[in-house]
Design an enzyme around this catalytic site. Structure first.
Site, short mmCIF file in Angstrom:
data_model
loop_
_atom_site.label_atom_id
_atom_site.label_comp_id
_atom_site.label_asym_id
_atom_site.label_seq_id
_atom_site.Cartn_x
_atom_site.Cartn_y
_atom_site.Cartn_z
CG ASP A 248 -2.19 0.87 0.90
OD1 ASP A 248 -2.14 1.71 -0.03
OD2 ASP A 248 -3.22 0.73 1.60
C1 NOJ Z 1 -4.11 3.83 0.12
C2 NOJ Z 1 -5.27 2.92 0.36
O1 NOJ Z 1 -5.14 2.27 1.59
C3 NOJ Z 1 -5.47 1.88 -0.72
O2 NOJ Z 1 -6.70 1.24 -0.50
C4 NOJ Z 1 -5.40 2.48 -2.08
O3 NOJ Z 1 -5.64 1.53 -3.06
C5 NOJ Z 1 -4.02 3.10 -2.24
N1 NOJ Z 1 -3.81 4.13 -1.24
C6 NOJ Z 1 -3.80 3.67 -3.62
O4 NOJ Z 1 -4.53 4.82 -3.78
#
Ligand code: NOJ
Length: 717
Positions: free
Chosen positions: A265
């Site tokens: 993430d």
């Molecule tokens: C943070 C989030 O936790 C995740 O769900 C998301 O896909 C990513 N950023 C990318 O934007």
């Protein structure tokens, strides 16, 4: 392209080029007008060559833009490797569907698959290749803002929706079918267990609970062929997911047989320093690559330190090669080597995005997702009724909810537009109400309208930023100003119906005197029309909660599939020493599976085709009769629950094992049969293996997880 050809490319790549493939950068590195910033920005201190070669890009949208970036990318890449565009298309691209928690309340796999399929099409023509969806974190704590991104609290239901979403996004063949995009399972694992509902917080679950409750939905999506898996931000057993070998190597790869790449993430690799398990970026890189994380999103621990690690120990070269191969294989599965522009198509983009048929689908799905929580007979309304529409959610386009970055407020059908188009006598308050403050003027107008009309529809709720990522709340009541508004109107109005727009279960104690409550969630682009169709009775509400509503925040987490304690309250309600609160009941205000319709359906009789079985390979047919005791045509969601009376670990008092939606004409009686595969009675034993125990099981059928009056005993010998 064959695997051998990919391997030849990898052989020719320099170590630095390989490392660059592992880097994911956001769109603003490639374009001036990037829209999707979904994490903290930091200066990455990378040069033009690294930017030009970074393997994947996050958050680009628009066919022309994507095609332009791709063209440059390939021209600059010595091996003609294409880039891959990923983004968060969570509940629709430009046509915004209800938030996932609302989709969960449809109890309709078809609806969820359709949402994913339309999202894929709109994304694909805009140049995207992969969506960071489905989010399959089981959720039990409505304080956590990200409950809006999950389909709910139940492992079985979440797994069914996981499959439906992956199928809808990916179809059968990503290489052939350009209208599809790859799906990414997230957040592995158990991100929904954040302690206290505070986002990014520690998760502390037992391994039996992890395996039995949290992991099944991820596994279902992986079995359905999802192409990518994203790490969670949280720790489990003290280890952050992005450096968790056990989770990613042992469980995901060895047990679940996942062959695709894993992406961190946003900044989660580097954040292992903050977690206190890595001293510096180099150690964070080492932990992540050893755990099997292939793509680093938006930090540069790999880019800065993998080569150093390789110098120290050649085993890291093997790990790097493995990661590059997985990334190139995914690009290849999408057909990008043959057709780097894939579905991107500026002409189709104009035709399909927000088309009339997509809007229609968004409306129908929104109708299915809304849950009628209360109705003292006031609903449905007649079109002639004099109605006043008041409240901060009445005229706003803020009906889409978080994760709708391509959605536009002015493309949303507001509740005011929806009601006015259908009702013959609708007055919309002219003074716009604020979510957090009533002005004297707005209150006076509301009271005046309450006097003059037969019914007040109060549109209340949350703003889009109040749920989603980094949007935890410790107080899950409506803002005080909205409660004040309700009280003022309630004191004067003949009838009050509350329409709620929100992203999480709320404590609704303050509005319990309403004559009707419709939970409309964040319903998306067509929200206003869907609300109107339900309030005026063109559509009989069929949504059922996929997450329990607590009485108050002190009960949280409150969910339906709890175990018995040694001192269950029900066995001795008058006894002091039983499991209970002194000041609130043990039960949810509105339980999992609950929802009203305008019809009244009775459940009559339950029969099993066999009450004793010899083997767990068998299937049992459970038959019940439904009787629609009203004139209204309706859709009834019949729910099948099971209790294993004696297990090796304490078993839940009920667990959903099946459901079906049945259309019933007015006064119709219908016999329906649900199949229960006995292998689905398996659970995680203390040795962490799944199996079914011989013994007695209660098989229960009813309209929600609380009203389960029909019970039969099944014996497995
Ligand atoms: C943070 C989030 O936790 C995740 O769900 C998301 O896909 C990513 N950023 C990318 O934007």
């Amino acid at each position: 392209m064959q695997k051998a050809e990919l391997l030849t490319i990898i052989e020719k790549m320099s170590p630095k080029e390989k490392v660059d493939q592992l880097l994911q950068l956001s769109a603003d590195f490639y374009t001036d007008d990037a829209e999707d910033r979904t994490g903290p920005m930091e200066t990455l201190d990378i040069n033009e060559t690294t930017i030009a070669n970074a393997g994947t890009i996050l958050g680009v949208s628009g066919a022309e833009k994507a095609m332009g970036i791709q063209k440059n990318y390939i021209e600059n890449n010595s091996h003609k490797i294409p880039t891959m565009f990923m983004a968060d298309i969570i509940h629709g691209f430009r046509t915004i569907f209800p938030i996932p928690l609302a989709l969960g309340c449809t109890w309709s796999k078809e609806a969820v698959e359709e949402m994913a399929s339309i999202s894929a099409l709109e994304s694909s023509v805009s140049g995207l290749h992969l969506t960071f969806s489905p989010m399959l974190d089981l959720v039990r704590d409505p304080r956590w803002g990200r409950v809006m991104e999950s389909t709910g609290e139940d492992p079985y239901l979440n797994s069914e929706f996981a499959k439906a979403m992956v199928t809808g996004y990916q179809g059968d063949d990503l290489k052939e079918d350009m209208s599809k995009v790859a799906a990414c399972v997230k957040h592995f694992a158990a991100y929904g267990g954040a302690i206290g509902g505070r986002d990014y917080n520690t998760v502390d679950v037992s391994e039996t609970t992890l395996r039995e409750k949290y992991l099944p939905s991820y596994q279902a999506a992986i079995d359905a062929g999802a192409k990518l898996v994203m790490t969670a931000f949280n720790t489990i057993e003290g280890i952050p997911a992005s450096g968790n070998k056990k989770l990613f190597r042992d469980v995901l790869r060895d047990e679940f047989n996942f062959k695709g790449p894993v992406i961190s993430d946003w900044a989660a690799i580097k954040e292992m320093i903050n977690h206190g398990v890595a001293a510096d970026e180099k150690e964070a890189a080492r932990l992540a690559i050893e755990a099997g994380v292939d793509i680093e999103m938006m930090t540069t621990c790999y880019d800065k330190h993998l080569l150093e690690l390789i110098d120290e120990d050649p085993k890291y070269m093997d790990l790097l090669d493995e990661a590059v191969l997985r990334i190139l294989e995914l690009k290849n599965d999408l057909g990008l080597f043959e057709n780097p522009y894939r579905g991107a198509d500026p002409v189709k983009e104009k035709e399909v995005i927000l088309s009339a048929s997509h809007r229609e689908s968004a409306r129908k799905i929104a109708e299915k997702s809304m849950v009628l929580l209360e109705n003292n007979g006031i609903l449905p309304l007649s079109q002639e009724t004099a109605i006043a529409l008041v409240g901060p959610k009445a005229t706003t386009g803020d009906l889409m909810g978080a994760w709708s970055w391509q959605g536009k407020f002015d493309e949303v059908v507001t509740i005011a537009k929806g009601l006015s188009a259908k009702g013959k006598n609708v007055t919309v308050a002219s003074v716009e109400s604020d979510l957090f403050e009533n002005t004297t003027e707005s209150l006076e107008e509301a009271k005046q309208l309450a006097k003059e009309n037969e019914v007040v529809v109060l549109a209340l709720g949350e703003a889009d930023w109040m749920s989603g990522e980094a949007a935890s709340r410790s107080d899950i009541r409506l803002p005080q100003s909205q409660i004040d508004l309700f009280n003022e109107v309630r004191a004067i109005a003949k009838k009050v119906i509350v329409v709620l727009i929100n992203g999480r279960p709320l404590d609704l104690t303050a509005i319990s005197e309403a004559d009707g409550i419709l939970e409309a969630w964040f319903p998306g682009t067509e929200g206003g029309n869907a609300v109107a169709n339900i309030l005026f009775g063109d559509v009989n509400p069929s949504g059922r909660l996929s997450m329990s509503f607590p009485e108050n925040v002190g009960q949280v987490p409150v969910y339906y599939n709890t175990e018995n304690t040694g001192r269950p309250y029900e066995s001795a309600p008058d006894e002091k020493y039983v499991s209970k609160y002194l000041d609130v009941s043990n039960y949810a205000k509105y339980p999992f599976g609950y929802g009203l319709s305008f019809a009244k359906v009775a459940y009559e009789g339950i029969a099993l085709n066999k009450e004793t079985i010899d083997s767990s390979d068998e299937t049992v047919e459970v038959t019940v009769t439904l009787h629609n005791q009203s004139e209204e045509t309706t859709i009834e969601t019949v729910q099948l629950y099971v209790r294993d009376l004696v297990g090796k670990t304490a078993r839940p008092l009920k667990e959903l094992k099946g459901f079906t939606q049945v259309a019933l004409a007015g006064n119709e009686r219908k016999e329906i049969t649900l199949s229960l595969a006995v292998k689905d009675l398996a659970y995680v034993h203390p040795d962490l293996t799944w199996s079914v125990d011989p013994g007695e099981f209660h098989i229960m059928v009813g309209p929600n997880s609380r009203e389960l009056d029909l019970v039969k005993t099944l014996v497995l010998k």
